[in-house]
Every structure is written in structure tokens, then in C-alpha cells.
Design an enzyme around this catalytic site. Structure first.
Site, PDB file in Angstrom:
ATOM      1  N   TYR A 147       0.834  -1.209   0.000  1.00  0.00           N
ATOM      2  CA  TYR A 147       0.000   0.000   0.000  1.00  0.00           C
ATOM      3  C   TYR A 147       0.871   1.263   0.000  1.00  0.00           C
ATOM      4  CZ  TYR A 147      -3.667   3.346   1.129  1.00  0.00           C
ATOM      5  OH  TYR A 147      -4.532   4.426   1.094  1.00  0.00           O
ATOM      6  N   GLU A 154       1.553   6.457  -6.961  1.00  0.00           N
ATOM      7  CA  GLU A 154       0.406   7.218  -7.461  1.00  0.00           C
ATOM      8  C   GLU A 154       0.647   8.722  -7.293  1.00  0.00           C
ATOM      9  OE1 GLU A 154      -3.390   5.899  -5.907  1.00  0.00           O
ATOM     10  OE2 GLU A 154      -2.748   3.808  -5.940  1.00  0.00           O
TER      11      GLU A 154
END
Length: 221
Positions: A147, A154
Site C-alpha cells: 500500500y 500514485e
């Protein structure tokens, strides 16, 4: 009638999960193969189509939650899928200048490993009624590393795209127009970056809670 519906639901979800699992398996295979043979600059070109198909297929999970096919809350599913679709289509597909950065490799590898495990887990649960304990552990533990790497990739790619977004004025709506409305994609991207600041820790805490609940339940069983 209820038994028939339950059987059809499990059959549909099994097919869905294993189909998307295969899509993400392709993404990981092509990413690693290309990274090894040609370098990170070529990774996006190798994974573009399976990445777009596998990630866009996740829209169905919002529908699944809305109609009650799965118990996952839409409030948790929507931001995850929304952010990934934004990266897939709103950044990587829309701005080719970002595609050769090494963060693309980090992104697709983080995403694909996460999704291969997740879809395999749910595919086995729907098809067989259970998932092995090792797969349960992977499902609720690998995010501890993947994550942060995925989110960092991102954020990094959105930031890298900013000058190209500003220069191109793509997706911008300027005044005057018949709708009397203006929209600037550059500032929308900055807003998206701002949402990651409170959103990412909140989602991470949510997943930690889910991990504790799932692993505690498995120990009791």
C-alpha cells in the site's frame, strides 16, 4: 429459489474474480519480463491493455456493493477504485510523457501483486467456500508494504504529470461557454494530490483494522 440465487451469485463472483485475477497475472508477468529485458521505460507499453482492462473491471465491485452481492462497504471501495481509475486513465493514458518513469514499474508491480492475491482469495472463497490460511495471511498482510509503495507511486506520477497537464490544458473548459462553467484539470490534479494527504493514512488505518479482525477470526476458527 433462494438456493438457486445463492448458487448463481457464487458462480458469477467466481467467474468475475478468476477472470480479473488472470488479467492482473498478465500485468505482473509482462511488467517483470519487460523490466528485466528492456528496462522500466518500456513497462507501460507492455502492460497497457491488460492494465486498463483489469483496472476498469473493478468498477463492477462498486455495483456489487450497491446491490448487496458482497459485504464490502461502497464507502471504502469507491475511493480506492476511483483513485486507481484516475491514475490509469486520467494520468497514464492521458499524458504519455509520464509512461517512461520508473514509478510506473513500482505502481503496476504494487497493484498487480496486491490484486493477484486479493482476487485469488475471493475466487477460492466463492468457488470452494474457503481459502487456505496462508492466503488469508497474504491477503491481509502484504498491504503493509504494497500500500505505501503503491500510494507513493500514485502521488509521484500525479506530481510528475502536473507540468504536462498545465501545458496541454487537456480536459479544461474555459469561459465563456454555453454552460457558463469553467474547469481546470491542472487544479483538479492538485486537489487530488491534496486528498491523498488525509485519505491515505485513513485508508491504511482502515485496512489495519480489517487485518486485525480477519486474522483474529481465523485464529478463533
Amino acid at each position: 429459489m433462494g438456493g438457486l440465487f445463492s448458487t448463481l451469485k457464487r458462480l458469477y463472483l467466481s467467474i468475475y474474480n478468476w477472470t480479473v485475477f488472470y488479467g492482473w497475472l498478465q500485468v505482473l508477468y509482462f511488467a517483470l519480463k519487460t523490466l528485466n529485458e528492456s528496462g522500466h521505460e518500456k513497462v507501460y507499453d507492455a502492460v497497457e491493455r491488460p492494465l486498463q482492462l483489469a483496472q476498469t473491471a473493478a468498477v463492477m465491485e462498486i455495483f456489487h456493493g450497491l446491490v448487496g452481492l458482497v459485504r464490502s462497504p461502497v464507502s471504502a471501495t469507491l475511493p480506492q477504485i476511483g483513485s486507481r481509475l484516475y491514475l490509469t486513465w486520467g494520468i497514464l493514458w492521458s499524458f504519455p510523457e509520464t509512461r517512461t518513469h520508473w514509478l510506473v514499474s513500482s505502481l503496476v508491480i504494487s497493484w498487480s501483486i496486491t490484486e493477484i492475491i486479493r482476487y485469488c482469495f475471493f475466487g477460492m472463497k466463492e468457488a470452494l467456500g474457503f481459502a487456505p490460511s496462508w492466503l488469508l495471511w497474504l491477503r491481509y498482510s502484504t498491504f503493509l508494504i504494497l500500500y505505501p509503495t503503491g500510494i507513493s507511486s500514485e502521488v509521484g506520477l500525479i506530481y510528475i504529470a502536473l507540468p504536462f497537464i498545465k501545458k496541454s490544458e487537456k480536459y479544461c473548459i474555459r469561459m465563456p461557454n454555453k454552460w457558463n462553467f469553467s474547469f481546470d484539470y491542472f487544479y483538479a490534479a492538485i486537489l487530488a494530490l491534496g486528498i491523498y494527504v488525509p485519505g491515505s493514512p485513513h485508508m491504511y488505518q482502515y485496512m489495519l483494522g480489517q487485518r486485525k479482525k480477519a486474522l483474529s477470526k481465523s485464529k478463533r476458527e
